[in-house]
Scaffold this motif. Structure first.
Motif, PDB file in Angstrom:
ATOM      1  N   ALA A  67      42.373  30.627  44.539  1.00  0.00           N
ATOM      2  CA  ALA A  67      41.180  30.103  45.218  1.00  0.00           C
ATOM      3  C   ALA A  67      40.943  30.722  46.595  1.00  0.00           C
ATOM      4  O   ALA A  67      39.799  31.050  46.930  1.00  0.00           O
ATOM      5  N   PRO A  68      41.985  30.909  47.439  1.00  0.00           N
ATOM      6  CA  PRO A  68      41.734  31.502  48.759  1.00  0.00           C
ATOM      7  C   PRO A  68      41.202  32.927  48.714  1.00  0.00           C
ATOM      8  O   PRO A  68      40.687  33.424  49.729  1.00  0.00           O
ATOM      9  N   ARG A  69      41.300  33.592  47.578  1.00  0.00           N
ATOM     10  CA  ARG A  69      40.865  34.984  47.473  1.00  0.00           C
ATOM     11  C   ARG A  69      39.507  35.136  46.797  1.00  0.00           C
ATOM     12  O   ARG A  69      38.927  36.229  46.804  1.00  0.00           O
ATOM     13  N   LEU A  70      38.983  34.085  46.210  1.00  0.00           N
ATOM     14  CA  LEU A  70      37.776  34.204  45.388  1.00  0.00           C
ATOM     15  C   LEU A  70      36.540  34.599  46.185  1.00  0.00           C
ATOM     16  O   LEU A  70      35.569  35.095  45.608  1.00  0.00           O
ATOM     17  N   HIS A  71      36.555  34.392  47.500  1.00  0.00           N
ATOM     18  CA  HIS A  71      35.387  34.785  48.297  1.00  0.00           C
ATOM     19  C   HIS A  71      35.113  36.280  48.154  1.00  0.00           C
ATOM     20  O   HIS A  71      33.953  36.713  48.199  1.00  0.00           O
ATOM     21  N   LYS A  72      36.149  37.066  47.946  1.00  0.00           N
ATOM     22  CA  LYS A  72      35.980  38.516  47.787  1.00  0.00           C
ATOM     23  C   LYS A  72      35.244  38.823  46.482  1.00  0.00           C
ATOM     24  O   LYS A  72      34.405  39.720  46.432  1.00  0.00           O
ATOM     25  N   LEU A  73      35.570  38.069  45.425  1.00  0.00           N
ATOM     26  CA  LEU A  73      34.907  38.273  44.136  1.00  0.00           C
ATOM     27  C   LEU A  73      33.436  37.892  44.228  1.00  0.00           C
ATOM     28  O   LEU A  73      32.562  38.591  43.702  1.00  0.00           O
ATOM     29  N   TYR A  74      33.133  36.792  44.914  1.00  0.00           N
ATOM     30  CA  TYR A  74      31.741  36.372  45.066  1.00  0.00           C
ATOM     31  C   TYR A  74      30.947  37.356  45.930  1.00  0.00           C
ATOM     32  O   TYR A  74      29.742  37.537  45.731  1.00  0.00           O
ATOM     33  N   GLU A  75      31.614  37.973  46.896  1.00  0.00           N
ATOM     34  CA  GLU A  75      30.923  38.979  47.719  1.00  0.00           C
ATOM     35  C   GLU A  75      30.511  40.175  46.872  1.00  0.00           C
ATOM     36  O   GLU A  75      29.446  40.761  47.079  1.00  0.00           O
ATOM     37  N   GLU A 102      43.877  42.416  43.915  1.00  0.00           N
ATOM     38  CA  GLU A 102      44.433  41.448  44.860  1.00  0.00           C
ATOM     39  C   GLU A 102      45.957  41.398  44.776  1.00  0.00           C
ATOM     40  O   GLU A 102      46.635  41.187  45.788  1.00  0.00           O
ATOM     41  N   ILE A 103      46.497  41.598  43.598  1.00  0.00           N
ATOM     42  CA  ILE A 103      47.957  41.616  43.447  1.00  0.00           C
ATOM     43  C   ILE A 103      48.543  42.839  44.159  1.00  0.00           C
ATOM     44  O   ILE A 103      49.589  42.755  44.812  1.00  0.00           O
ATOM     45  N   LYS A 104      47.854  43.973  44.089  1.00  0.00           N
ATOM     46  CA  LYS A 104      48.313  45.167  44.812  1.00  0.00           C
ATOM     47  C   LYS A 104      48.341  44.896  46.317  1.00  0.00           C
ATOM     48  O   LYS A 104      49.302  45.252  47.011  1.00  0.00           O
ATOM     49  N   ILE A 105      47.272  44.280  46.819  1.00  0.00           N
ATOM     50  CA  ILE A 105      47.206  43.953  48.249  1.00  0.00           C
ATOM     51  C   ILE A 105      48.291  42.950  48.613  1.00  0.00           C
ATOM     52  O   ILE A 105      48.956  43.067  49.653  1.00  0.00           O
ATOM     53  N   HIS A 106      48.504  41.962  47.755  1.00  0.00           N
ATOM     54  CA  HIS A 106      49.527  40.940  47.962  1.00  0.00           C
ATOM     55  C   HIS A 106      50.915  41.577  48.080  1.00  0.00           C
ATOM     56  O   HIS A 106      51.676  41.274  49.001  1.00  0.00           O
ATOM     57  N   ARG A 107      51.227  42.472  47.150  1.00  0.00           N
ATOM     58  CA  ARG A 107      52.536  43.143  47.177  1.00  0.00           C
ATOM     59  C   ARG A 107      52.696  43.982  48.444  1.00  0.00           C
ATOM     60  O   ARG A 107      53.775  44.018  49.052  1.00  0.00           O
ATOM     61  N   LYS A 108      51.625  44.648  48.843  1.00  0.00           N
ATOM     62  CA  LYS A 108      51.684  45.489  50.043  1.00  0.00           C
ATOM     63  C   LYS A 108      51.963  44.637  51.279  1.00  0.00           C
ATOM     64  O   LYS A 108      52.804  44.981  52.117  1.00  0.00           O
ATOM     65  N   HIS A 109      51.291  43.469  51.376  1.00  0.00           N
ATOM     66  CA  HIS A 109      51.501  42.595  52.528  1.00  0.00           C
ATOM     67  C   HIS A 109      52.923  42.057  52.568  1.00  0.00           C
ATOM     68  O   HIS A 109      53.557  41.990  53.628  1.00  0.00           O
ATOM     69  N   LEU A 110      53.426  41.676  51.385  1.00  0.00           N
ATOM     70  CA  LEU A 110      54.798  41.148  51.347  1.00  0.00           C
ATOM     71  C   LEU A 110      55.794  42.220  51.768  1.00  0.00           C
ATOM     72  O   LEU A 110      56.768  41.924  52.461  1.00  0.00           O
ATOM     73  N   LYS A 111      55.549  43.445  51.330  1.00  0.00           N
ATOM     74  CA  LYS A 111      56.466  44.533  51.692  1.00  0.00           C
ATOM     75  C   LYS A 111      56.423  44.770  53.199  1.00  0.00           C
ATOM     76  O   LYS A 111      57.471  44.984  53.832  1.00  0.00           O
TER      77      LYS A 111
END
Length: 301
Positions: A107-115, A287-296
């Motif tokens: 849910a916190p990421r869905l704004h990107k999809l709507y954009e 979004e999963i790619k971005i998520h993994r990058k941030h965690l790293k």
């Protein structure tokens, strides 16, 4: 009512002539006439007044023509939307996933999809129950195990592990545990072991609870666990995907974690070419790619 007879009646009423309707339908005049009479007999009413210059609808015929005209418009609109959906991303997309993943990650990421797709309408169904995708209870699902239903396209997205987290404020006040036995002096916040959840999570919770931990807070979902942890109430068992959105969390006892929990995206084979599905799939994968990058970058992977 016979749909084929209604279709023929609509063509006759629209054309005002058996002959012209027959030309449109590629049927003989006699075949069209038989179908209209059969419809009149089934309704026990007269639908047309027959005149030398053509056919005129009776009052009952007008009522039926209003209904078939509305049906025809809706069918034409549906047909257009089906054709358009092969080229554009719009309309309703029903997505089901767990309460924890849907609330804390998706849910916190869905704004990107709507954009990207402002004409897309998402119906997000958050529940632990596995909905039947082939029966179209939902269009797509993100699940914490590989789907077993037939006729589904399934793609593994990532893996999740359950770990122990607390805030720095809580640890400053109560100390940092160095072993599982040290948890006896802390409050443990976790899902109830009888709550619906993946087996790896339940197994970790049960293992930790074998220690003598007198102070506990049991919650039936991870959103509640997270809120309690963020408010410095104790050490919580949480999925690792929460740390990106909650930078105040500190991992506790880093050697303790659950077995790997696979996360899958699934949708019916018949929706393989749906632009809505493709847009959602591509969005989640990015979004999963971005998520993994941030965690790293945060050193929390």
């Amino acid at each position: 009512m016979d749909w084929d007879k209604l279709r023929i009646f609509h063509a006759v009423a629209d054309a005002g002539s058996l002959t012209h309707a027959g030309d449109t339908l590629h049927l003989s005049q006699s075949a069209v006439s038989r179908q209209v009479r059969a419809l009149e007999e089934s309704l026990n009413t007269i639908l047309f007044h027959r005149h030398a210059r053509g056919l005129i609808l009776t009052e009952q015929g007008e009522l039926l023509f209003d209904a078939t005209r509305a049906m025809s418009k809706r069918l034409d609109a549906a047909s257009a939307r089906i054709r358009d959906s092969e080229e554009e991303v719009f309309g309703e997309l029903r997505v089901t996933t767990t309460l924890g993943f849907g609330t804390l990650w998706l849910a916190p990421r869905l704004h990107k999809l709507y954009e990207m797709y402002p004409d897309l309408n998402i119906d997000l169904m958050l529940e632990e129950k596995v909905l039947d995708l082939p029966m179209r209870e939902a269009d797509a699902a993100i699940r914490m195990k590989e789907p077993s239903q037939a006729d589904l396209i399934r793609k593994r997205l990532m893996s999740v592990r359950m770990r122990l987290y607390a805030t720095q404020e809580y640890l400053n006040r109560n100390g940092v545990p160095e072993s599982q036995t040290d948890l006896s002096t802390h409050r443990l916040i976790c899902q109830r072991t009888d709550a619906t959840q993946v087996g790896a999570s339940s197994a970790l919770t049960q293992s930790i609870l074998t220690n003598d931990i007198p102070s506990r807070l049991m919650v039936n979902n991870y959103f509640g666990v997270l809120q309690a942890v963020l408010h410095d109430l104790g050490i919580g068992i949480l999925p690792d995907y929460v740390v990106e959105e909650s930078p105040d969390l500190v991992r506790v006892l880093p050697d303790i974690e659950s077995a790997e929990v696979p996360v899958y995206l699934a949708y019916p084979e018949e929706l393989r070419h749906s632009k809505r599905i493709q847009a959602f799939r591509d969005f989640v994968q990015e979004e999963i790619k971005i998520h993994r990058k941030h965690l790293k970058e945060q050193g929390k992977s």
